[in-house]
Design a protein around this motif. Structure first.
Motif, mmCIF file in Angstrom:
data_model
loop_
_atom_site.group_PDB
_atom_site.id
_atom_site.type_symbol
_atom_site.label_atom_id
_atom_site.label_comp_id
_atom_site.label_asym_id
_atom_site.label_seq_id
_atom_site.Cartn_x
_atom_site.Cartn_y
_atom_site.Cartn_z
ATOM 1 N N THR A 197 48.424 37.048 42.118
ATOM 2 C CA THR A 197 49.200 36.015 41.429
ATOM 3 C C THR A 197 50.380 36.707 40.761
ATOM 4 O O THR A 197 50.257 37.836 40.268
ATOM 5 C CB THR A 197 48.358 35.262 40.382
ATOM 6 O OG1 THR A 197 47.842 36.184 39.441
ATOM 7 C CG2 THR A 197 47.221 34.500 41.031
ATOM 8 N N GLY A 198 51.511 36.020 40.745
ATOM 9 C CA GLY A 198 52.720 36.585 40.167
ATOM 10 C C GLY A 198 52.556 36.955 38.708
ATOM 11 O O GLY A 198 53.057 37.974 38.248
ATOM 12 N N LYS A 199 51.818 36.151 37.969
ATOM 13 C CA LYS A 199 51.621 36.440 36.545
ATOM 14 C C LYS A 199 50.752 37.676 36.342
ATOM 15 O O LYS A 199 50.934 38.417 35.395
ATOM 16 C CB LYS A 199 51.023 35.235 35.835
ATOM 17 C CG LYS A 199 52.024 34.114 35.686
ATOM 18 C CD LYS A 199 51.460 32.966 34.909
ATOM 19 C CE LYS A 199 52.512 31.874 34.797
ATOM 20 N NZ LYS A 199 52.055 30.731 34.044
ATOM 21 N N TYR A 200 49.789 37.907 37.226
ATOM 22 C CA TYR A 200 48.939 39.082 37.087
ATOM 23 C C TYR A 200 49.747 40.345 37.388
ATOM 24 O O TYR A 200 49.680 41.325 36.662
ATOM 25 C CB TYR A 200 47.726 39.017 38.013
ATOM 26 C CG TYR A 200 46.770 40.163 37.776
ATOM 27 C CD1 TYR A 200 45.749 40.038 36.851
ATOM 28 C CD2 TYR A 200 46.908 41.371 38.441
ATOM 29 C CE1 TYR A 200 44.883 41.098 36.603
ATOM 30 C CE2 TYR A 200 46.050 42.424 38.202
ATOM 31 C CZ TYR A 200 45.043 42.282 37.285
ATOM 32 O OH TYR A 200 44.194 43.325 37.042
ATOM 33 N N ILE A 201 50.504 40.316 38.462
ATOM 34 C CA ILE A 201 51.308 41.479 38.829
ATOM 35 C C ILE A 201 52.363 41.718 37.762
ATOM 36 O O ILE A 201 52.503 42.802 37.243
ATOM 37 C CB ILE A 201 51.976 41.283 40.212
ATOM 38 C CG1 ILE A 201 50.926 41.324 41.313
ATOM 39 C CG2 ILE A 201 53.039 42.320 40.459
ATOM 40 C CD1 ILE A 201 50.278 42.660 41.529
ATOM 41 N N GLY A 202 53.089 40.656 37.422
ATOM 42 C CA GLY A 202 54.068 40.734 36.343
ATOM 43 C C GLY A 202 54.994 41.923 36.432
ATOM 44 O O GLY A 202 55.160 42.530 37.479
ATOM 45 N N GLU A 203 55.580 42.259 35.323
ATOM 46 C CA GLU A 203 56.489 43.397 35.302
ATOM 47 C C GLU A 203 55.691 44.682 35.125
ATOM 48 O O GLU A 203 54.622 44.699 34.541
ATOM 49 C CB GLU A 203 57.499 43.240 34.179
ATOM 50 C CG GLU A 203 56.873 43.108 32.826
ATOM 51 C CD GLU A 203 57.887 42.742 31.767
ATOM 52 O OE1 GLU A 203 58.239 43.637 30.997
ATOM 53 O OE2 GLU A 203 58.278 41.576 31.732
ATOM 54 N N SER A 212 42.101 43.905 55.960
ATOM 55 C CA SER A 212 41.499 44.163 54.655
ATOM 56 C C SER A 212 42.502 43.822 53.557
ATOM 57 O O SER A 212 43.693 44.104 53.676
ATOM 58 C CB SER A 212 41.058 45.616 54.539
ATOM 59 O OG SER A 212 42.172 46.472 54.580
ATOM 60 N N SER A 213 41.997 43.204 52.508
ATOM 61 C CA SER A 213 42.878 42.831 51.398
ATOM 62 C C SER A 213 42.136 43.012 50.082
ATOM 63 O O SER A 213 40.914 43.119 50.054
ATOM 64 C CB SER A 213 43.350 41.381 51.537
ATOM 65 O OG SER A 213 42.273 40.490 51.409
ATOM 66 N N VAL A 214 42.902 43.034 49.028
ATOM 67 C CA VAL A 214 42.346 43.068 47.683
ATOM 68 C C VAL A 214 43.082 41.993 46.894
ATOM 69 O O VAL A 214 44.278 41.786 47.080
ATOM 70 C CB VAL A 214 42.487 44.469 47.040
ATOM 71 C CG1 VAL A 214 43.926 44.884 46.913
ATOM 72 C CG2 VAL A 214 41.785 44.529 45.705
ATOM 73 N N VAL A 215 42.341 41.287 46.058
ATOM 74 C CA VAL A 215 42.913 40.205 45.259
ATOM 75 C C VAL A 215 43.061 40.663 43.815
ATOM 76 O O VAL A 215 42.124 41.187 43.222
ATOM 77 C CB VAL A 215 42.035 38.929 45.326
ATOM 78 C CG1 VAL A 215 42.580 37.843 44.415
ATOM 79 C CG2 VAL A 215 41.930 38.425 46.753
ATOM 80 N N LEU A 216 44.249 40.446 43.260
ATOM 81 C CA LEU A 216 44.522 40.695 41.849
ATOM 82 C C LEU A 216 44.956 39.369 41.243
ATOM 83 O O LEU A 216 45.960 38.797 41.657
ATOM 84 C CB LEU A 216 45.643 41.728 41.682
ATOM 85 C CG LEU A 216 45.389 43.112 42.265
ATOM 86 C CD1 LEU A 216 46.629 43.977 42.139
ATOM 87 C CD2 LEU A 216 44.207 43.769 41.583
ATOM 88 N N ARG A 217 44.170 38.871 40.299
ATOM 89 C CA ARG A 217 44.451 37.557 39.709
ATOM 90 C C ARG A 217 43.961 37.530 38.282
ATOM 91 O O ARG A 217 43.140 38.352 37.877
ATOM 92 C CB ARG A 217 43.782 36.447 40.512
ATOM 93 C CG ARG A 217 42.267 36.654 40.595
ATOM 94 C CD ARG A 217 41.529 35.466 41.103
ATOM 95 N NE ARG A 217 40.118 35.727 41.274
ATOM 96 C CZ ARG A 217 39.231 35.894 40.305
ATOM 97 N NH1 ARG A 217 39.617 35.832 39.050
ATOM 98 N NH2 ARG A 217 37.965 36.127 40.557
ATOM 99 N N GLY A 218 44.469 36.596 37.535
ATOM 100 C CA GLY A 218 44.005 36.425 36.178
ATOM 101 C C GLY A 218 42.554 35.965 36.154
ATOM 102 O O GLY A 218 42.035 35.458 37.136
ATOM 103 N N GLY A 219 41.894 36.192 35.045
ATOM 104 C CA GLY A 219 40.514 35.752 34.887
ATOM 105 C C GLY A 219 39.481 36.662 35.534
ATOM 106 O O GLY A 219 38.309 36.301 35.633
ATOM 107 N N MET A 220 39.895 37.837 35.962
ATOM 108 C CA MET A 220 38.945 38.768 36.578
ATOM 109 C C MET A 220 38.138 39.455 35.483
ATOM 110 O O MET A 220 38.674 39.833 34.444
ATOM 111 C CB MET A 220 39.681 39.822 37.415
ATOM 112 C CG MET A 220 40.408 39.255 38.602
ATOM 113 S SD MET A 220 41.372 40.509 39.497
ATOM 114 C CE MET A 220 40.079 41.341 40.388
#
Length: 115
Positions: free
Chosen positions: A67-73, A38-46
């Protein structure tokens, strides 16, 4: 890469799989699903509902694909103990940049590792 994730999950690891491309994140999630992970996706444009649904699954998913940019700091999920960046060079470059700006990296688990 998927084999590394499968192996980590079988060893009860909580993984963060980072990539730079949104479509790549979705593809990785499908490949994990094919392995019954099982996974969950975190990305820009959601959209708002997509993001809310994803956020509600963060504590249940075996793997977080982002995506690295979505997770960010500022992203903090203490149960994560394995980070699998798809583009390690990109990850190391960003890490170096954050350190140069004075950020400190805290590892809440002594077994946190980068594969």
């Amino acid at each position: 890469m998927i084999r590394d994730v499968v192996h980590s999950v079988k060893n009860h690891a909580n993984c963060l799989l980072l990539t730079e491309r949104r479509d790549h994140a979705e593809t990785l999630a499908r490949l994990l699903e094919a392995e019954s992970i099982s996974s969950v996706v975190l990305r820009g444009g959601m959209r708002v509902r997509e993001r809310q649904t994803a956020e509600s699954q963060l504590y249940k998913a075996q793997v977080i694909v982002a995506t690295g940019k979505y997770i960010g700091e500022g992203f903090d999920l203490p149960r994560l103990d394995v980070s699998l960046p798809m583009l390690e060079r990109m990850f190391r470059k960003r890490e170096k940049g954050y350190k140069a700006m004075g950020y400190q990296f805290a590892h809440s688990w002594p077994k946190t590792r980068l594969l």
